[in-house]
Design a protein around this motif. Structure first.
Motif, mmCIF file in Angstrom:
data_model
loop_
_atom_site.group_PDB
_atom_site.id
_atom_site.type_symbol
_atom_site.label_atom_id
_atom_site.label_comp_id
_atom_site.label_asym_id
_atom_site.label_seq_id
_atom_site.Cartn_x
_atom_site.Cartn_y
_atom_site.Cartn_z
ATOM 1 N N SER A 160 7.650 -2.513 4.580
ATOM 2 C CA SER A 160 8.991 -2.603 3.996
ATOM 3 C C SER A 160 9.159 -1.619 2.839
ATOM 4 C CB SER A 160 9.296 -4.032 3.546
ATOM 5 O OG SER A 160 8.564 -4.342 2.368
ATOM 6 N N ILE A 161 8.083 -0.842 2.541
ATOM 7 C CA ILE A 161 8.184 0.211 1.521
ATOM 8 C C ILE A 161 8.156 1.595 2.170
ATOM 9 C CG2 ILE A 161 7.304 1.101 -0.668
ATOM 10 C CD1 ILE A 161 5.849 -1.484 -1.108
ATOM 11 N N PHE A 162 7.310 1.773 3.183
ATOM 12 C CA PHE A 162 7.278 3.065 3.893
ATOM 13 C C PHE A 162 6.810 2.824 5.325
ATOM 14 C CE2 PHE A 162 3.346 2.433 1.548
ATOM 15 C CZ PHE A 162 2.339 2.752 2.461
ATOM 16 N N PRO A 163 7.266 3.691 6.277
ATOM 17 C CA PRO A 163 6.821 3.517 7.665
ATOM 18 C C PRO A 163 5.325 3.814 7.729
ATOM 19 C CG PRO A 163 8.599 5.145 7.492
ATOM 20 C CD PRO A 163 8.126 4.868 6.111
ATOM 21 N N CYS A 164 4.577 2.965 8.421
ATOM 22 C CA CYS A 164 3.127 3.181 8.493
ATOM 23 C C CYS A 164 2.547 2.372 9.641
ATOM 24 C CB CYS A 164 2.453 2.760 7.178
ATOM 25 S SG CYS A 164 2.759 1.042 6.715
ATOM 26 N N GLN A 165 1.306 2.648 9.957
ATOM 27 C CA GLN A 165 0.581 1.808 10.901
ATOM 28 C C GLN A 165 0.031 0.670 10.045
ATOM 29 O OE1 GLN A 165 -1.661 5.252 11.956
ATOM 30 N NE2 GLN A 165 -0.839 5.296 14.046
ATOM 31 N N ASP A 166 0.831 -0.378 9.940
ATOM 32 C CA ASP A 166 0.537 -1.413 8.938
ATOM 33 C C ASP A 166 -0.472 -2.421 9.475
ATOM 34 O OD1 ASP A 166 0.585 -2.888 6.644
ATOM 35 O OD2 ASP A 166 2.683 -3.522 6.806
ATOM 36 N N THR A 167 -1.660 -1.928 9.741
ATOM 37 C CA THR A 167 -2.772 -2.765 10.197
ATOM 38 C C THR A 167 -4.001 -2.388 9.385
ATOM 39 O OG1 THR A 167 -4.352 -3.121 11.994
ATOM 40 C CG2 THR A 167 -3.055 -1.086 12.089
ATOM 41 N N PRO A 168 -4.804 -3.368 8.975
ATOM 42 C CA PRO A 168 -6.002 -3.036 8.202
ATOM 43 C C PRO A 168 -7.075 -2.316 9.024
ATOM 44 C CG PRO A 168 -5.843 -5.418 8.541
ATOM 45 C CD PRO A 168 -4.577 -4.820 9.077
ATOM 46 N N THR A 169 -6.844 -2.149 10.336
ATOM 47 C CA THR A 169 -7.743 -1.312 11.135
ATOM 48 C C THR A 169 -7.654 0.127 10.650
ATOM 49 O OG1 THR A 169 -7.312 -2.726 13.041
ATOM 50 C CG2 THR A 169 -8.262 -0.568 13.502
ATOM 51 N N SER A 170 -6.461 0.479 10.133
ATOM 52 C CA SER A 170 -6.242 1.850 9.702
ATOM 53 C C SER A 170 -6.621 1.995 8.232
ATOM 54 C CB SER A 170 -4.766 2.183 9.948
ATOM 55 O OG SER A 170 -4.154 2.668 8.790
ATOM 56 N N ARG A 171 -7.231 3.107 7.877
ATOM 57 C CA ARG A 171 -7.573 3.359 6.474
ATOM 58 C C ARG A 171 -7.052 4.735 6.103
ATOM 59 N NH1 ARG A 171 -11.784 -0.554 5.059
ATOM 60 N NH2 ARG A 171 -11.667 0.332 2.998
ATOM 61 N N VAL A 172 -6.283 4.800 5.020
ATOM 62 C CA VAL A 172 -5.650 6.062 4.637
ATOM 63 C C VAL A 172 -5.956 6.450 3.199
ATOM 64 C CG1 VAL A 172 -3.741 5.850 6.286
ATOM 65 C CG2 VAL A 172 -3.504 4.863 4.020
ATOM 66 N N ARG A 173 -5.975 7.747 2.985
ATOM 67 C CA ARG A 173 -5.973 8.277 1.626
ATOM 68 C C ARG A 173 -4.521 8.612 1.325
ATOM 69 N NH1 ARG A 173 -10.638 10.160 4.076
ATOM 70 N NH2 ARG A 173 -12.527 9.949 2.797
ATOM 71 N N TYR A 174 -4.132 8.635 0.063
ATOM 72 C CA TYR A 174 -2.733 8.997 -0.208
ATOM 73 C C TYR A 174 -2.557 9.624 -1.571
ATOM 74 C CZ TYR A 174 -2.110 4.738 -3.104
ATOM 75 O OH TYR A 174 -2.204 3.764 -4.075
ATOM 76 N N ASN A 175 -1.421 10.315 -1.738
ATOM 77 C CA ASN A 175 -0.973 10.629 -3.081
ATOM 78 C C ASN A 175 0.477 10.219 -3.200
ATOM 79 O OD1 ASN A 175 0.469 12.864 -2.003
ATOM 80 N ND2 ASN A 175 -1.421 14.054 -2.083
#
Ligand code: BES
Ligand code: ZN
Length: 614
Positions: free
Chosen positions: A136-151
Motif C-alpha cells: 500500500s506504499i509502493f508496488p512490490c513483490q510483497d512476499t518475504p520470499t523476496s529480499r531487496v536492497r533499496y535506497n
C-alpha cells in the motif's frame, strides 16, 4: 504459473526484485505520497510480471533503459486480502520505473494531524508494513520470499525530519535536474521550504521490514550504537533514554548467544500512542509503542524481543506467513535468553508463565478452527492480521525449549549459532529448519515427535510450564481467589507489573462484581500506569460485568491504539451471551468515536471483532 505465497500475487516463474530505488514526495495536505519506484529484477524478463499493490494510483510505467512506455494493467478486481495485482508486460527487461500516488487510506500508513501529536504543531506519518502492507506504499513483490536492497529519497517540509529502517546518508536541499525521480513536477520537488532526506539499505530485506516516520522528531544517545528517537518533546526523550539505558548490554548478550550483530546500528523510535504493536523489528531502527515506557526499565522485555529479531526474523526470515513461527517462536526463545541473562531466571520464568497462559487461552479462542493452533499453518484466503495470535510465539517457544531440554543448553546454543550462520540473509520454511535440525542433531526425531509439534493441533503433551517458586506461588494465589481469598499485602510485597499480570491472567474470566471492586479498592489496579496490568484488570471487570469501570475502559480505548489492548477489551465487551446488549452498544459507540485515532490496521481488526459478534 503458480503463486509462491498465499498472500501475494508473485508468480513462481517470474524473477524476483533485487533492488528498489524510491522517491517519495510527502503531501501532508492530502495525506498522500507522490512516488516513483525504480525496480531492478535479478535477471531480465520477457512477458508479464505481476506486482502487489493496494489502494495505489498508477500514473505511468516505463522501461528506463529505452525510455519507452510499458503496457500495464491494474486489476479492477480488489482482493480483500491481497489487493490489486499490477501486471506489466516486459520484453527482455530488468528495470521498470513506476510512478504512482498513495491513497489517504493506505493500510500501512497512519497520518496524524497536528492536534493528534504531542506538541500539536506539526503533522506526523509512520508506517507499519508487516504482515502485508508494504504494497500500500509502493508496488512490490510483497512476499518475504523476496529480499531487496533499496535506497530512498524522502522529500518533506523543512520543519520535519525523516527517519528510516536504513542508513541515513544525508539531509540536504532538493536539486533541479532529475533529483525528483519523476514523482512530481520539479517546481514542487524543489519548492521553497522542502528538504530531502536520503537513505540506503545495503542489506537485502523482506518488504515487510521497510519502514519510515516523518515528523518533528528528536533524539538522545543511549549507547555506542543506539539512539532513541521520538517526537521532539524533552520529557518524552528523557524518559525513553532512561528506560532504554540497558540496551547496549542486551546487544552484547545477543552477540554472545547468537553471533555478531550484523546491522551496525540499533536505534529505537518511540511512536505516538496509536502505534498498533508493542514493537516492530524494523532493521537498524526498531519501532516501539510509548506504553513500554513505564519508568522502571520493564520496557526492556519488548526491546529484547525486537533486538532478538535482528538474528531470528531479519537475518533468517520466514518464507511466507504459513511459517511465521520461525520468526516469532525463535524470537520469543531468544528474547527470553536475553532477559534471563540481564534480569535473571525469575523474571524469565514469569515471562514463560505469562506466555503459557496466553497459549492455553488461544486454544479456547481457536477451538472451532484448530488450524490456527498449528505451528505450520495454511493461510490461503485468510488475512494474517485477523488470525494474529500467541500460538506462533508461545508454541514455537515451547518447541525450541523442548529441543533445548532434550540435548542440553550447551549443545542447543551451539546449534542455534550454527543455524543462524547457515541461513543468514535467507528466507526459509519449516521443512528446511527440520532438515537442518535432523542433520545437526542426529536421532532427534526419535526423541521428539517433530511432526506433532510442527503439524499437529493443540498443545503437545511434552510442552511444559516453567518451574519456579514465584510462578507457582502466584498461580496458586490466583486459584485461591475463586474461594474468595485475596492476596495479602505481605504476599504482594515486591510484585511489579509482570507479577500482577500473571496473577490477573490466571483469575477466572468472570467473578462476583463485589470481588472485583474489593480487589481494586485494595490494590488500585484500574489506576495502574502499566497497561498490561490495567488492561488485564479491565478484562476481568468487563467479564464480571462491573459497569463502574466502563468509563476507565472507554478512556483506555481512546488513549492507546496498541492492538494487544484493543483486542481483548473490545472482545470482552461483545463476545458471549446475548444479555450483553448494553456492552455491545457501548463498544460500538466508543469505536465510532475512537476510530479516527487508530492506525488503519487496528481499525480493520476492531471492525472484524465487532462484526463477528454484532
Ligand atoms: N513482528 C512483531 C509484530 C508484528 C507481528 C507486526 C505480525 C505485524 C504482524 C513484533 O516483533 C512483535 O512480536 N511484537 C510484540 C512484542 C512482544 C512479543 C514483546 C508486540 O507487539 O506485542
Ligand atoms: Zn516478534
Amino acid at each position: 504459473m503458480a503463486p509462491i505465497d498465499p498472500h501475494s500475487f508473485t508468480d513462481s516463474t517470474h524473477p524476483l526484485t533485487s533492488h528498489i530505488s524510491l522517491h517519495l514526495y510527502f503531501d501532508f495536505s492530502t495525506s498522500t505520497i507522490a512516488s516513483s519506484a525504480l525496480i531492478t529484477l535479478c535477471k531480465p524478463h520477457s512477458g508479464d510480471l505481476i506486482l502487489d499493490t493496494r489502494s495505489l494510483t498508477i500514473t505511468s510505467v516505463i522501461d528506463p533503459t529505452t525510455n519507452t512506455q510499458l503496457q500495464f494493467h491494474l486489476s479492477s478486481d480488489v482482493d480483500p486480502i491481497k489487493g490489486q495485482p499490477l501486471t506489466v508486460s516486459l520484453t527482455n527487461c530488468s528495470k521498470i520505473l513506476i510512478t504512482f500516488v498513495t491513497s489517504p487510506s493506505s493500510s500501512a500508513l497512519q497520518w496524524l494531524t497536528p492536534p493528534q501529536t504531542f506538541n500539536k504543531k506539526y503533522p506526523f506519518v509512520y508506517t507499519q508494513c508487516q504482515a502485508i502492507h508494504a504494497r500500500s506504499i509502493f508496488p512490490c513483490q510483497d512476499t518475504p520470499t523476496s529480499r531487496v536492497r533499496y535506497n530512498a529519497k524522502l522529500n518533506v517540509p523543512h520543519q520535519l525530519s525523516g527517519v528510516m529502517s536504513a542508513r541515513h546518508v544525508e539531509r540536504r536541499a532538493p536539486v533541479m535536474g532529475g533529483d525528483s525521480g519523476f514523482t512530481c513536477d520539479e517546481s514542487l520537488w524543489c519548492a521553497e521550504g522542502r528538504v530531502v532526506e536520503e537513505f540506503v539499505m545495503e542489506q537485502p530485506i523482506p518488504p515487510y521490514l521497510f519502514a519510515f516516520a516523518v515528523g518533528e522528531i528528536g533524539s538522545r544517545e543511549v549507547g555506542p550504537r543506539t539512539k532513541v528517537f521520538a517526537e521532539a518533546v524533552g520529557s518524552v526523550l528523557d524518559a525513553a533514554a532512561k528506560e532504554f539505558a540497558g540496551t547496549e548490554d542486551m546487544i552484547r548478550v545477543g552477540e554472545r548467544l547468537f553471533g555478531e550483530y550484523d546491522w551496525e546500528r540499533f536505534d529505537l523510535l518511540v511512536l505516538p500512542p496509536s502505534f498498533p504493536y508493542g514493537g516492530m523489528e524494523n532493521p537498524r531502527m526498531v519501532f516501539l509503542t510509548p506504553t513500554v515506557i513505564k519508568g522502571d526499565a520493564s520496557g526492556a522485555q519488548v526491546v529484547a524481543h525486537e533486538l532478538a529479531h535482528s538474528w531470528t526474523g531479519n537475518l533468517i526470515t520466514n518464507k511466507t506467513n504459513d511459517h511465521f513461527w520461525l520468526n516469532e517462536g525463535f524470537t520469543t526463545y531468544a528474547e527470553r535468553r536475553i532477559v534471563e541473562a540481564v534480569q535473571g531466571e525469575d523474571i524469565a520464568a514469569l515471562n514463560i508463565g505469562i506466555g503459557w497462559k496466553g497459549l492455553v487461552d488461544e486454544m479456547e479462542r481457536f477451538k472451532d478452527n484448530m488450524e490456527f493452533t498449528k505451528l505450520v499453518t495454511s493461510q490461503e484466503g485468510v488475512d494474517p492480521d485477523d488470525i494474529y495470535s500467541q500460538v506462533p510465539y508461545e508454541k514455537g517457544f515451547q518447541f525450541l525449549w523442548r529441543i533445548e531440554r532434550q540435548i542440553g543448553r550447551a549443545a542447543f546454543d551451539e546449534f542455534l549459532k550454527k543455524y543462524i550462520a547457515a541461513f543468514k540473509f535467507q528466507s526459509i520454511d519449516t521443512h528446511m529448519f527440520l532438515e537442518f535440525l535432523k542433520a545437526n542433531v542426529p536421532g532427534i526425531e526419535n526423541d521428539i515427535d517433530l511432526k506433532t509439534w510442527t503439524e499437529g493441533t493443540g498443545i503437545p503433551p511434552d510442552a511444559m510450564e516453567p518451574i519456579s517458586n514465584i510462578y507457582t506461588k502466584i498461580v496458586s494465589l490466583a486459584h485461591e481467589f475463586k474461594q474468595g481469598r485475596m492476596p495479602s499485602e505481605e504476599e504482594v510485597v515486591g510484585w511489579h507489573g509482570q507479577e500482577w499480570e500473571l496473577y490477573l491472567e490466571n483469575l477466572p474470566k468472570s467473578v462476583e462484581a463485589s470481588q472485583v471492586t474489593a480487589l481494586d479498592r485494595r490494590y488500585r489496579l484500574s489506576e495502574s500506569k502499566d497497561y498490561e496490568v490495567k488492561v488485564a484488570f479491565l478484562q476481568l471487570a468487563i467479564g464480571s460485568r462491573c459497569s463502574e469501570y466502563y468509563n476507565v475502559v472507554e478512556k483506555t480505548l481512546k488513549e492507546v491504539g496498541r492492538m494487544k489492548y484493543l483486542r481483548p477489551l473490545y472482545t470482552a465487551l461483545v463476545q458471549g451471551n446475548t444479555k450483553k446488549e448494553e456492552e455491545k452498544i457501548f463498544a460500538q459507540r466508543v469505536f465510532a468515536e475512537a476510530r479516527e485515532t487508530y492506525h488503519p490496521i487496528a481499525q480493520g481488526v476492531v471492525e472484524s471483532i465487532l462484526s463477528k459478534h454484532l
